[in-house]
Design a protein around this motif. Structure first.
Motif: not given
Length: 211
Positions: A15-25, A47-50, A70-72, A97-102
């Protein structure tokens, strides 16, 4: 030990939430080592996930629980994910849940909602199974009764077949149904079948279980 619910295999969604990419596993795990392997695999893939936030329940009764933000901000990721696992009454299950900050900050409330909703969405799409104690039962019959045994096996869980002087099929049967299964075999083959009980373990019995 009672039957329990868990994810079968693995599942992911995005999912994309407020420009951040969230991938759940979501994944079925049976130990802390398997949980660590699951997380290590995700870290290698992203490796580049926030952030890679997670929660897991690594046993059948809910005594072995771990989670991480994990830092949140504290309490905004790991605990919400764990809350979804508990609400769905799942065991031996890991969710990450992997997050790439947007570039848009969500605030504590927004993060909590994002991580919990992504975890829930991932689990809603996963196959949930009822795991129960099962026993392997081998049934040996004469070659002439092989076709009858094949028909009997239709729709049942088979773990092995042997064809020699005798025909031997090995079934996986829920322990609570084992005596009825054996009685059915004895009746079908008029007491002439050779029946042996084997190892026991917990396996998925009812696939795509509806909660």
């Amino acid at each position: 030990m009672a039957a329990y619910l868990s994810v079968s295999g693995e599942h992911s969604c995005e999912r994309i939430i407020e420009k951040s990419r969230f991938i759940s596993y979501a994944s079925h795990i049976e130990s802390e080592e398997e949980a660590h392997s699951f997380l290590a695999k995700l870290r290698a893939e992203h490796p580049l996930a926030t952030h890679i936030c997670y929660a897991y329940i690594a046993d059948k009764v809910g005594n072995f629980v771990r989670f991480s933000d994990d830092g949140e901000p504290q309490g905004t990721a790991g605990m919400p994910i764990l809350g979804v696992l508990k609400a769905k009454k799942l065991f031996e299950t890991a969710v990450a849940v992997v997050r790439y900050f947007g570039g848009v900050k969500l605030g504590a409330g927004g993060l909590t909602r994002a991580y919990s909703s992504c975890a829930a969405e991932g689990l809603n799409g996963a196959e949930i199974s009822l795991f129960d104690l099962c026993i392997k039962i081998s049934v040996g019959v004469s070659y002439s009764d092989g076709k009858t045994l094949s028909r009997f096996a239709e729709g049942k869980t088979l773990t092995g077949r042997e064809y020699a002087e005798n025909t031997v099929f090995t079934f996986r049967v829920r322990a609570c149904e084992a005596e009825a299964f054996i009685a059915e075999v004895q009746n079908l083959f008029r007491g002439k079948a050779e029946i042996r009980k084997g190892e026991q373990g917990y396996y998925p019995c009812l696939q795509d279980y509806k909660q």
